[in-house]
Motif scaffolding. Structure first.
Motif, PDB file in Angstrom:
ATOM      1  N   GLY A 129      63.426  41.321  34.389  1.00 38.56           N
ATOM      2  CA  GLY A 129      64.017  41.015  33.096  1.00 38.56           C
ATOM      3  C   GLY A 129      65.356  41.692  32.911  1.00 38.56           C
ATOM      4  N   SER A 136      60.434  38.684  33.539  1.00 36.84           N
ATOM      5  CA  SER A 136      60.696  37.429  32.836  1.00 36.84           C
ATOM      6  C   SER A 136      60.042  36.296  33.611  1.00 36.84           C
ATOM      7  CB  SER A 136      62.209  37.202  32.735  1.00 36.84           C
ATOM      8  OG  SER A 136      62.504  35.942  32.172  1.00 36.84           O
ATOM      9  N   ALA A 152      56.445  38.242  28.943  1.00 36.92           N
ATOM     10  CA  ALA A 152      57.000  39.069  27.870  1.00 36.92           C
ATOM     11  C   ALA A 152      55.966  40.064  27.341  1.00 36.92           C
ATOM     12  CB  ALA A 152      57.509  38.186  26.741  1.00 36.92           C
ATOM     13  N   THR A 372      65.980  31.843  25.822  1.00 34.74           N
ATOM     14  CA  THR A 372      66.659  33.131  25.895  1.00 34.74           C
ATOM     15  C   THR A 372      66.749  33.789  24.529  1.00 34.74           C
ATOM     16  OG1 THR A 372      67.976  32.360  27.775  1.00 34.74           O
ATOM     17  CG2 THR A 372      68.797  34.281  26.587  1.00 34.74           C
ATOM     18  N   ARG A 375      63.266  34.835  23.095  1.00 33.67           N
ATOM     19  CA  ARG A 375      62.748  36.088  23.611  1.00 33.67           C
ATOM     20  C   ARG A 375      63.496  37.283  23.027  1.00 33.67           C
ATOM     21  NH1 ARG A 375      61.713  37.834  29.907  1.00 33.67           N
ATOM     22  NH2 ARG A 375      60.625  39.751  29.414  1.00 33.67           N
TER      23      ARG A 375
END
Length: 437
Positions: A129, A136, A152, A372, A375
């Motif tokens: 990540g 990720s 996550a 993106t 998250r």
């Protein structure tokens, strides 16, 4: 309906756009020809993305040599065996993600390139990540196995604190196999996303708690009644003051956003937008769908041409892409197609709508976000936001007064009032022209 499709901005604009498109195609063809003449046949295999894709065809786990001390050969074999037992199209690519590197520090960029080099199709790709101790996951088709939240969630699980990347990846694989990533993520972040207490006084004491943006410690302060606990919490608050400021203002823009805006190639973006407008017109002209859908696509095409003609910067050019997306959604027949990402439309199509409260406001909105940005928000980080200029300084585009910006008023499609409202309709009635004059 007439089959001879004029350019929405008239003959002069059509000629200019066609010339630009021909130049772009000519340059592209010349580049391809030069590459074919001067490059060796195996040159394509030398790209970082191709190397990783080739490695993943041999084994479902690829670890960059610089990371083998963190994930050794035995751990790699164990991860590969674990993946094979799931019978899912899972691949693991652990490579360094650094700013300025091959992937710009972005796991989604790495994932997209590798997926493309592997030929596309159903896949789940796990990578490192953007933060330390983070991993990720990106999935095609999106959310088929809840992989995004599965990866996550690992970051927030207490027993994973300090665990190496091999253990974190193994945990993510197990959650993906179980198919309950969303639920696991909600449990892991329950203390971060607890409902804010209701405002019970007339003064502003509860305003920050009611905003929903505060950290768990801020919520604790608003709930604690005993003086001893309150004093202890205040002491902890003082020691973590800078971090709490970041958590309570998740939409403060990082400097990298301004740097990216300054370095954007506006001319290249304009050429690409022109090509997309021409392509939408061709698709609408040859479409065999319902007449009403084709008409909506043609309206979007005409509106995109209007905006392109008068675009003064990247925010307007992003609006061209939003209109093209609206036209293509009409042609696809999708009943509830999502618009482009609210926070940064150049990220591409959104994956879902989420509740979001603008900083300093009471009302909560439901906006469409890409993976993106989704998250980033759910991990209390600032998403990358498209900026515009107000009073000579860069600001998030949605902070520009709505009477001065069609894009702030509509969120590039997220804030439309209903099925009968559209970006194209607003451009046609003069909303964009009004904000440009």
């Amino acid at each position: 309906m007439c089959t001879d499709l004029p350019h929405p901005a008239g003959p002069q604009r059509a000629t200019a756009t066609a010339q630009r498109l021909r130049r772009a195609l000519a340059v592209g063809a010349a580049s391809v020809a030069l590459l074919c003449c001067t490059a060796a046949p195996a040159a394509a295999a030398e790209s970082p993305g191709q190397k990783i894709a080739d490695a993943l065809r041999r084994s479902p786990v690829h670890v960059d040599p610089s990371l083998t001390s963190a994930v050794d050969a035995e751990q790699q074999r164990e991860l590969a065996a674990r993946i094979r037992r799931t019978h899912l199209p899972i691949r693991v690519a652990l490579v360094p993600l650094v700013e300025g590197g091959s992937w710009g520090g972005k796991p989604e960029q790495l994932a997209e390139v590798v997926h493309d080099r592997m030929g596309g199709g159903p896949a789940i790709l796990i990578t490192l990540g953007e933060q330390a101790e983070d991993i990720s996951a990106r999935e095609w088709p999106s959310d088929a196995h809840q992989s995004f939240h599965a990866a996550a969630a690992v970051f927030f699980q207490k027993d994973m604190k300090g665990a190496g990347p091999a253990k974190r990846v193994a945990r993510a694989i197990d959650i993906i196999e179980a198919g309950n990533g969303d639920a696991v993520y909600e449990r892991a972040t329950a203390d971060l996303g607890a409902p804010a207490p209701k405002r019970t006084t007339a003064d502003g004491a509860g305003a920050k708690a009611a905003s929903g943006h505060g950290s768990p410690l801020v919520r604790l302060l608003s709930l604690v009644g005993g003086p001893v606990l309150l004093l202890a919490a205040v002491g902890l608050l003082l020691r973590r003051r800078s971090r709490l400021r970041e958590l309570s203002t998740p939409f403060a823009l990082p400097r990298s956003v301004f740097a990216a805006a300054r370095q954007a190639d506006e001319a290249g973006l304009r050429d690409r937008a022109a090509e997309e407008v021409v392509r939408l017109g061709e698709e609408a002209r040859t479409a065999q769908g319902a007449p009403a859908a084709v008409e909506r696509a043609l309206d979007a095409y005409a509106a995109a041409g209007t905006v392109l003609d008068r675009a003064r910067g990247v925010p307007d050019l992003a609006g061209v892409f939003a209109l093209v997306a609206e036209g293509r959604a009409a042609l696809s027949g999708a009943a509830e197609a999502l618009p482009l990402c609210f926070f940064h439309p150049l990220h591409g199509p959104a994956v879902r709508r989420i509740p979001w409260r603008p900083l300093g406001r009471r009302e909560q909105l439901r906006v469409a976000a890409c993976e993106t940005c989704l998250r980033a928000i759910r991990t209390r980080r600032a998403p990358e936001v498209l900026t515009d200029r107000q009073d000579g300084r860069p600001v998030p585009y949605f902070e520009v007064p709505t009477e001065d910006s069609l894009w702030a008023a509509t969120g590039y499609g997220s804030l439309l009032s209903g099925a009968d409202d559209s970006l194209a309709a607003r451009v046609q009635r003069g909303d964009f022209t009004r904000t440009r004059d």
